[in-house]
Enzyme design. Structure first.
Site, PDB file in Angstrom:
ATOM      1  N   SER A  77     -20.421 -32.596  41.484  1.00  0.00           N
ATOM      2  CA  SER A  77     -19.925 -32.277  42.819  1.00  0.00           C
ATOM      3  C   SER A  77     -20.566 -33.244  43.799  1.00  0.00           C
ATOM      4  O   SER A  77     -21.793 -33.289  43.924  1.00  0.00           O
ATOM      5  CB  SER A  77     -20.275 -30.828  43.181  1.00  0.00           C
ATOM      6  OG  SER A  77     -19.983 -30.558  44.538  1.00  0.00           O
ATOM      7  N   LYS A 153     -14.298 -27.992  37.191  1.00  0.00           N
ATOM      8  CA  LYS A 153     -14.017 -29.337  37.681  1.00  0.00           C
ATOM      9  C   LYS A 153     -12.554 -29.611  37.401  1.00  0.00           C
ATOM     10  O   LYS A 153     -12.096 -29.536  36.257  1.00  0.00           O
ATOM     11  CB  LYS A 153     -14.885 -30.378  36.968  1.00  0.00           C
ATOM     12  CG  LYS A 153     -14.778 -31.763  37.599  1.00  0.00           C
ATOM     13  CD  LYS A 153     -15.413 -31.765  38.981  1.00  0.00           C
ATOM     14  CE  LYS A 153     -15.279 -33.119  39.650  1.00  0.00           C
ATOM     15  NZ  LYS A 153     -15.977 -33.166  40.934  1.00  0.00           N
ATOM     16  N   SER A 223     -14.197 -27.640  42.011  1.00  0.00           N
ATOM     17  CA  SER A 223     -14.520 -28.935  42.610  1.00  0.00           C
ATOM     18  C   SER A 223     -13.596 -29.970  41.996  1.00  0.00           C
ATOM     19  O   SER A 223     -13.470 -30.039  40.774  1.00  0.00           O
ATOM     20  CB  SER A 223     -15.988 -29.282  42.327  1.00  0.00           C
ATOM     21  OG  SER A 223     -16.333 -30.536  42.854  1.00  0.00           O
ATOM     22  N   SER A 224     -12.930 -30.764  42.822  1.00  0.00           N
ATOM     23  CA  SER A 224     -11.951 -31.719  42.298  1.00  0.00           C
ATOM     24  C   SER A 224     -12.500 -33.139  42.302  1.00  0.00           C
ATOM     25  O   SER A 224     -13.361 -33.494  43.104  1.00  0.00           O
ATOM     26  CB  SER A 224     -10.652 -31.651  43.105  1.00  0.00           C
ATOM     27  OG  SER A 224     -10.903 -31.768  44.487  1.00  0.00           O
ATOM     28  N   ARG A 310     -20.774 -28.043  53.798  1.00  0.00           N
ATOM     29  CA  ARG A 310     -21.866 -28.131  52.823  1.00  0.00           C
ATOM     30  C   ARG A 310     -23.217 -28.179  53.526  1.00  0.00           C
ATOM     31  O   ARG A 310     -24.169 -27.505  53.125  1.00  0.00           O
ATOM     32  CB  ARG A 310     -21.686 -29.368  51.936  1.00  0.00           C
ATOM     33  CG  ARG A 310     -20.705 -29.180  50.801  1.00  0.00           C
ATOM     34  CD  ARG A 310     -20.804 -30.316  49.794  1.00  0.00           C
ATOM     35  NE  ARG A 310     -20.370 -31.587  50.356  1.00  0.00           N
ATOM     36  CZ  ARG A 310     -19.140 -32.084  50.265  1.00  0.00           C
ATOM     37  NH1 ARG A 310     -18.204 -31.385  49.641  1.00  0.00           N
ATOM     38  NH2 ARG A 310     -18.829 -33.265  50.778  1.00  0.00           N
ATOM     39  N   SER A 329     -21.094 -26.588  46.895  1.00  0.00           N
ATOM     40  CA  SER A 329     -19.862 -27.354  46.731  1.00  0.00           C
ATOM     41  C   SER A 329     -18.915 -27.046  47.880  1.00  0.00           C
ATOM     42  O   SER A 329     -18.748 -25.891  48.263  1.00  0.00           O
ATOM     43  CB  SER A 329     -19.217 -26.996  45.386  1.00  0.00           C
ATOM     44  OG  SER A 329     -17.947 -27.593  45.251  1.00  0.00           O
ATOM     45  N   GLN A 335     -11.513 -19.230  47.149  1.00  0.00           N
ATOM     46  CA  GLN A 335     -12.810 -18.958  46.520  1.00  0.00           C
ATOM     47  C   GLN A 335     -13.616 -18.107  47.493  1.00  0.00           C
ATOM     48  O   GLN A 335     -14.365 -18.612  48.312  1.00  0.00           O
ATOM     49  CB  GLN A 335     -13.525 -20.271  46.204  1.00  0.00           C
ATOM     50  CG  GLN A 335     -12.719 -21.167  45.272  1.00  0.00           C
ATOM     51  CD  GLN A 335     -13.044 -22.628  45.431  1.00  0.00           C
ATOM     52  OE1 GLN A 335     -14.145 -23.059  45.094  1.00  0.00           O
ATOM     53  NE2 GLN A 335     -12.107 -23.407  45.947  1.00  0.00           N
ATOM     54  N   GLY A 336     -13.407 -16.802  47.414  1.00  0.00           N
ATOM     55  CA  GLY A 336     -13.940 -15.919  48.427  1.00  0.00           C
ATOM     56  C   GLY A 336     -13.003 -15.882  49.622  1.00  0.00           C
ATOM     57  O   GLY A 336     -11.995 -16.599  49.673  1.00  0.00           O
ATOM     58  N   GLY A 340     -15.688 -18.006  53.916  1.00  0.00           N
ATOM     59  CA  GLY A 340     -16.819 -17.523  53.126  1.00  0.00           C
ATOM     60  C   GLY A 340     -16.828 -18.178  51.763  1.00  0.00           C
ATOM     61  O   GLY A 340     -16.282 -19.261  51.575  1.00  0.00           O
TER      62      GLY A 340
END
Length: 351
Positions: A77, A153, A223-224, A310, A329, A335-336, A340
């Site tokens: 990441s 990933k 994470s891309s 971040r 990340s 994601q949440g 958040g």
């Protein structure tokens, strides 16, 4: 009856090619063939043209090849904004002659390569869901409620991948390579939600990805990057088939300053324990506000909002835990809740 035992090591990095600390672990007794995953925070920009991720991945592939080890999940990441410290988190597991007693469990899997035209679409959701279920089986986790963090990933669209898809007569979800990062993260997170039974797969369509943020997973972290075309998946949770001193729990931050939820999660873990790792997601609240007050993370034309997030959330978590080598990340689509994100805490009980 034998059980599996997990080991977690947090290793500082002086650069994306600095694997000396991990090699020192091997020299001190860690068996390289017991390592199942490496999570890294590298000091690039975390965007499409962040080549520190691929550089670090290649450095670890070279290291493991010297030890004759193949198949380790290596997830990098990019982005150590603010005071976040570049570092590696190494996950290993071994079989021991100790009965299972409910401890940290680790499972990994990889999906087939994702065709570019499927990125950010329903096909990606379903592909990831199957991969997460496979990683749960690898971890020996039967109950989705025992899953506390799913790190993925995922790929992104590059100009070359877009051109190849269109040359074959196929259409892609976007021509904006930066936007493709969010679409890929979002679809992957929804795949986690489907695998864990948080969302019904039949109720999700292409148009819901990165638009319906009421749909999310409580423990997905995606994470891309351009260094892969498939998905690397790591599932962390608790299982009675595992033993050892490591435990994991997680919080879902309701916004970027929700320290209360994180502290409550830490309190649920053994008091007489040391911190092994903190893994978190962060994003600028898409409403443009945090607890009713305006933020400008989304209005900065020079610095991507994920980079601001971040740094901001990294500071909040550093204040709670007193460390800066935190895996934070950026980009928490699905994601949440919006603004958040999940925070997983791994601790080691004192012996």
């Amino acid at each position: 009856m034998p059980s599996l035992r997990a080991h977690v090591f947090r290793v500082p990095a002086d650069g994306p090619d600095d694997v000396a600390g991990v090699e020192a672990l091997f020299a001190s007794g860690l068996q390289a063939n017991n390592v199942v995953a490496v999570l890294g925070k590298t000091e690039g920009n975390g965007c499409v043209n962040d080549f520190t991720r691929g550089y670090a991945t290649r450095s670890f592939e070279t290291l493991f090849s010297r030890y004759g080890v193949d198949g380790v999940s290596i997830i990098m990441s990019g982005g150590t904004e603010g005071a976040l410290s570049p570092h590696w988190t190494v996950f290993a597991r071994e079989t021991v002659e100790t009965p299972g007693e409910r401890a940290l469990a680790i499972g990994v899997s990889r999906t087939p390569a994702l065709p570019p035209e499927h990125l950010g679409r329903r096909e990606q959701i379903l592909l990831v869901a199957e991969g997460v279920k496979s990683a749960m089986r690898d971890a020996g986790i039967d109950d989705p409620a025992d899953v506390h963090f799913v790190q993925i990933k995922c790929p992104l669209l590059t100009s070359r991948r877009i051109a190849e898809a269109e040359a074959a007569g196929r259409t892609v979800a976007t021509h904006d390579t930066l936007k493709s990062m969010g679409l890929s993260r979002g679809a992957s997170a929804l795949g986690v939600a489907v695998a864990l039974g948080e969302i019904d797969a039949t109720s999700i369509g292409d148009a819901d990805i990165c638009t319906r943020f009421d749909l999310f997973s409580r423990c997905a972290s995606t994470s891309s990057g351009g260094e892969l075309t498939d998905h690397e998946i790591i599932v962390l949770g608790m299982s009675a088939k595992w033993s050892g001193p490591l435990s994991i729990d997680h919080a879902v931050m309701l916004d970027a300053i929700d320290a209360h939820s994180v502290r409550k999660a830490r309190e649920r873990l053994p008091e007489n324990s040391r911190l092994a790792a903190v893994l978190a997601k962060a994003e600028p609240d898409p409403s443009g506000r945090i607890d009713g007050r305006r933020h400008t993370m989304l209005d900065d034309s020079d610095i991507a909002g994920t980079r601001h997030a971040r740094a901001f959330v990294g500071g909040v978590l550093a204040g709670i835990f007193g460390i800066t080598d935190l895996y934070v990340s950026g980009g928490a689509e699905h994601q949440g809740p919006p603004g958040g994100g999940p925070v997983a805490i791994i601790v080691e009980k004192e012996q």
